[in-house]
Design a protein around this motif. Structure first.
Motif, PDB file in Angstrom:
ATOM      1  N   PRO A 213      52.285  -9.790 -52.527  1.00  0.00           N
ATOM      2  CA  PRO A 213      51.515  -9.185 -53.620  1.00  0.00           C
ATOM      3  C   PRO A 213      50.181  -9.895 -53.821  1.00  0.00           C
ATOM      4  O   PRO A 213      50.081 -11.118 -53.675  1.00  0.00           O
ATOM      5  N   GLU A 214      49.175  -9.134 -54.166  1.00  0.00           N
ATOM      6  CA  GLU A 214      47.839  -9.694 -54.318  1.00  0.00           C
ATOM      7  C   GLU A 214      47.797 -10.747 -55.421  1.00  0.00           C
ATOM      8  O   GLU A 214      47.040 -11.718 -55.333  1.00  0.00           O
ATOM      9  N   LYS A 215      48.602 -10.584 -56.434  1.00  0.00           N
ATOM     10  CA  LYS A 215      48.648 -11.574 -57.512  1.00  0.00           C
ATOM     11  C   LYS A 215      49.087 -12.935 -56.983  1.00  0.00           C
ATOM     12  O   LYS A 215      48.533 -13.975 -57.378  1.00  0.00           O
ATOM     13  N   ILE A 216      50.073 -12.937 -56.088  1.00  0.00           N
ATOM     14  CA  ILE A 216      50.557 -14.191 -55.516  1.00  0.00           C
ATOM     15  C   ILE A 216      49.499 -14.805 -54.612  1.00  0.00           C
ATOM     16  O   ILE A 216      49.285 -16.023 -54.614  1.00  0.00           O
ATOM     17  N   LEU A 217      48.820 -13.966 -53.831  1.00  0.00           N
ATOM     18  CA  LEU A 217      47.774 -14.473 -52.952  1.00  0.00           C
ATOM     19  C   LEU A 217      46.654 -15.127 -53.759  1.00  0.00           C
ATOM     20  O   LEU A 217      46.141 -16.191 -53.388  1.00  0.00           O
TER      21      LEU A 217
END
Length: 271
Positions: A213-217
């Motif tokens: 997920p982009e949030k984790i990245l």
């Protein structure tokens, strides 16, 4: 006195080539560096890198040999094999990383974009054809990315013309696979087909579930300050065309036209 002989002009501009190389993003640089380093390491005769890291269907099991699912694209059967695959892979991988970011590229190419084509190859080679031919070569990634690009191109330019015939754009990797198998001896036609199939899935968006997920990245990038610490790093917020590239939202209204060798017992993927 005769004028001094002049050398013929180079077929490329060295300054532009140097500029292109200096602009390569981080993951692409590392992959190319590892490929070249493993080829150099293969020059010694004490230990065979090809035998160690090739994709051998009969030596991969739950408890052994699983590392081969990731090492085989980095290993090549000779200098020409390595050079041609590097030339084919570099622009495709560079564009992918620029579009999707460095962390996404790491997650995909060290994960499903290596292991899924390998698993499919093992399924057909050992399970259906009852063969044990090992394969190596980065052309698995080149054909995979080419197939993904072909799917995306098909959405905006469905056909290319050859004489009076209009051929679907998405079939271009299949033609390339056939031509390589005919023109370059001892390449793995089955290995390339497996890569193309996975590339189609990537281009159609079916492999998005394997992207973190982009949030984790963003959290990882901020926590480790990757953008500040790593030169040529491509942030998730600095991608050129968005996370999965620009895909047309509407279908076109009309038809458009746009003008593996053996080393011992190891078969290479690609020229």
């Amino acid at each position: 006195m005769a004028p001094p002989a002049t050398l013929p002009p180079l077929p490329f501009n060295p300054a532009r080539l140097r500029s292109y190389i200096l602009r390569l993003p981080l993951f692409t640089r590392l992959i190319l560096l590892v490929i070249v380093a493993l080829w150099i390491l293969e020059l010694q005769t004490v230990w065979s890198v090809v035998q160690w890291g090739s994709l051998k269907p009969d030596e991969i099991g739950i408890t052994s040999g699983m590392y081969r699912l990731n090492t085989y694209p980095l290993i090549h059967a000779g200098f020409v094999h390595m050079l041609l695959n590097v030339l084919a892979l570099t622009p495709l991988l560079e564009r992918f990383e620029a579009e999707h970011g460095t962390l996404t590229s790491v997650a995909l190419f060290l994960g499903p974009l290596s292991t899924f084509p390998a698993g499919l190859y093992i399924l057909f080679e050992r399970g259906i054809l009852h063969g044990t031919t090992p394969v190596v070569g980065a052309s698995v990634w080149a054909f995979l990315l080419l197939a993904s690009e072909a799917v995306r191109t098909f959405k905006s330019n469905p056909y290319f013309s050859i004489g009076a015939y209009k051929i679907p754009t998405w079939t271009s990797p299949l033609f390339a696979c056939i031509f390589v198998s005919i023109l370059v001896p001892n390449t793995s036609f089955l290995g390339h087909l497996c890569a193309i199939f996975m590339g189609y899935l990537l281009g159609l968006g079916y492999l998005k579930i394997f992207v973190p997920p982009e949030k984790i990245l963003r959290w990882i990038e901020g926590k480790l300050n990757l953008l500040g610490r790593l030169p040529h790093y491509v942030s998730v917020d600095q991608k050129t065309y968005g996370r999965y590239g620009v895909l047309p939202t509407t279908a076109p209204t009309g038809e458009h036209s746009v003008a593996m060798s053996y080393l011992g017992s190891t078969q290479r993927l690609g020229p």
